[in-house]
Design an enzyme around this catalytic site. Structure first.
Site, short mmCIF file in Angstrom:
data_model
loop_
_atom_site.label_atom_id
_atom_site.label_comp_id
_atom_site.label_asym_id
_atom_site.label_seq_id
_atom_site.Cartn_x
_atom_site.Cartn_y
_atom_site.Cartn_z
N ARG A 170 51.02 46.17 41.46
CA ARG A 170 50.84 44.61 41.75
C ARG A 170 50.44 44.01 40.38
NH1 ARG A 170 47.38 42.07 46.79
NH2 ARG A 170 45.68 43.09 45.94
N ASP A 450 37.87 43.48 48.61
CA ASP A 450 38.40 43.05 47.58
C ASP A 450 38.10 41.45 47.24
OD1 ASP A 450 40.29 41.67 48.54
OD2 ASP A 450 41.90 42.87 47.94
#
Length: 536
Positions: A170, A450
């Protein structure tokens, strides 16, 4: 980003403004920099125009408009078409694990028993220069079969297993820069830097080893942004002499505008499409951000905004229907629980929550799901093995799903409390503090957090303050209340982690940033843009 020296390169117009570490020349040499500069020069203008388009669209929402399906692309939604064939090693993705790109975590994730590992240069990584470059070195070593290493602190050996998980990468979202690489006087796109390096260094190696260059694409807000990624892919494939359907991408549907353009996003990437993913935490953040000026869309406490209800249920089930109609995979969301091997009661509570979440996803028709911790891989695997005996559920077309605009915007029922504000402050500040120290995946209160959680925390407080929302006890959300809670919650954090650890951290900067973001006149689109100025 003070203290970084400028390094001249052999590529005209390209400078590196970052410290130089061991093996950096393997990643940042004239060959890779020529490729990166070519991507930047061809696509950065379009990227910037699309970011400006986001601001124009957001102004419409701020003025009272609501997101909806696009009338001009109705034929794209109604016509029958399919994506290009998906490679064999991506046909069974029942459990995927995600995490940052440091060496030990990469090996542990690849060896976890999950079908897929998403190596994350985005929300699970703090984009320090060292993290970004050394992460690329680690992924290069994976494909060069030299990622084994011995931890210098513990002496423990880490080696790749015979059957590692399939690797997806990613890159950062379109909005994030890479300030350490300057092309023609401008910072490079973080997206193009992360994608370009990994692709150039590893694409041919992945194919030679029976896999391919596979990516997760974050935070798209429109099909035009997907079209730009497709243009980048085609250009990169041609540059390396690869077929124009070599790259396969899974797009995270983690913004509210993108949820109304899922068919269109798949269509734009149809030759490179592997699936869509329910990026649930960022999706909640985007819901708040998009509808920030509309009092009707104040959410209850973050803990009550759960999957299976209201707008989260509508978008996840519509995602399944949309993907399966087009022949690509519908991936479920993250299980962020952290098991505690020393505490059986906490452990079983975490497992129970994960099982319930994964049963809902599997029964609804998802083709796989995400976990953040290796100990959750067997739990999620057991559920999907039970409810998904085949490699996927593409045959589950969900033609019973008929959600419209109102369903996609339905607010969760629940309470709005001062304690919820306190929880947002405590988690948000601690996450930012760790991020400033270079950590993007942070264990907090038995959850692996996150950047999305911190985004929800500060944006929800901002919206509550903006409207002076009334909490269930009758108290209003005011700046004075926020400051009182901030002071008291930071004292609590100091006691939880210990005064010495607190003093050794970057809490003053984290507190100042969280306060500024939560109380500003206008809601900043991403906290990571402001925080990026504070790291090396």
């Amino acid at each position: 980003m003070s203290g970084n020296q400028t390094r001249q390169t052999g590529v005209p117009g390209v400078e590196i403004r970052g410290s130089w570490g061991d093996r950096y020349d393997e990643i940042l040499n004239d060959d890779t920099l020529v490729f990166l500069a070519d991507l930047q020069r061809n696509f950065d203008t379009d990227r910037r125009e699309l970011l400006a388009r986001r601001e124009v669209r957001q102004q419409h929402y701020d003025d009272g408009a609501l997101p909806d399906f696009l009338p001009e692309t109705s034929s794209m939604r109604e016509d029958d078409w399919k994506v290009s064939p998906i490679p064999a090693d991506l046909l069974d993705r029942r459990v995927e694990i995600t995490g940052p790109v440091d060496r030990k975590m990469i090996i542990n994730a690849l060896n976890s028993g999950a079908k897929v590992f998403m190596a994350d240069f985005e929300d699970a990584s703090s984009p320090t220069w060292a993290n970004m470059v050394e992460g690329q070195i680690n992924l290069k070593d994976r494909w060069d079969n030299r990622i084994d290493f011995t931890d210098p602190n513990s002496g423990k050996d880490y080696k790749l297993s015979d059957k590692p998980a399939v690797l997806l990468v990613r890159p950062r979202g379109w909005h994030l820069p890479e300030d350490h690489v300057i092309v023609d006087g401008m910072p490079m796109s973080g997206s193009l830097f992360d994608f370009g390096l990994y692709f150039y260094l590893n694409a041919r190696k992945t194919l030679a080893q029976g896999s391919g260059p596979y990516f997760y694409l974050p935070k798209l807000e429109s099909h035009l942004e997907a079209r730009l990624w497709n243009d980048v892919f085609v250009h990169a494939e041609k540059a390396l002499g690869l077929p124009t359907d070599t790259i396969k991408a899974t797009v995270l549907i983690e913004t509210l505008p993108a949820a109304f353009e899922m068919n269109e996003i798949i269509y734009e990437l149809r030759h490179h499409m592997a699936g869509l993913n329910c990026g649930r935490w960022d999706y909640i953040f985007s819901f708040i951000k998009t509808l920030r000026k509309n009092r009707d869309y104040l959410l209850p406490d973050r803990s009550q905004v759960v999957m299976g209800k209201a707008f989260l249920d509508a978008y996840s089930e519509l995602l399944i229907k949309t993907c399966h109609r087009r022949g690509c995979f519908a991936m479920g969301g993250m299980a962020a629980q952290i098991p505690d091997r020393r505490n059986p009661e906490v452990n079983e509570a975490a497992f129970a929550k994960v099982r319930a979440d994964k049963e809902r996803e599997a029964k609804n028709g998802h083709d796989g799901t995400w976990v953040a911790h290796p100990d959750l891989v067997p739990v999620a695997m057991e559920v999907f093995d039970k409810y998904m005996p085949g490699p996927n559920q593409l045959d589950k077309l969900r033609e019973d799903v008929h959600f419209g605009q109102a369903d996609m915007l339905k607010v969760h029922e629940g309470t709005r409390t001062v304690q919820g504000m306190r929880d947002n402050i405590r988690v948000g500040v601690q996450y930012i503090e760790a991020w400033l120290r270079g950590r993007g995946a942070v264990p907090l209160y038995n959850l692996m957090e996150d950047a999305a959680t911190a985004e929800i925390s500060r944006s929800q407080i901002w919206q509550q303050l903006h409207f002076q929302a009334v909490f269930d006890d009758g108290e209003s959300a005011t700046r004075d209340l926020f400051e009182t809670c901030l002071t008291e919650e930071m004292e609590r954090v100091k006691q939880e982690i210990g005064p010495d650890n607190y003093a050794a951290g970057r809490f003053p900067e984290a507190i100042a940033l969280f306060r500024d973001l939560s109380t500003a006149d206008n809601l900043d689109p991403f906290l990571t843009l402001s925080a990026y100025k504070l790291i090396e």
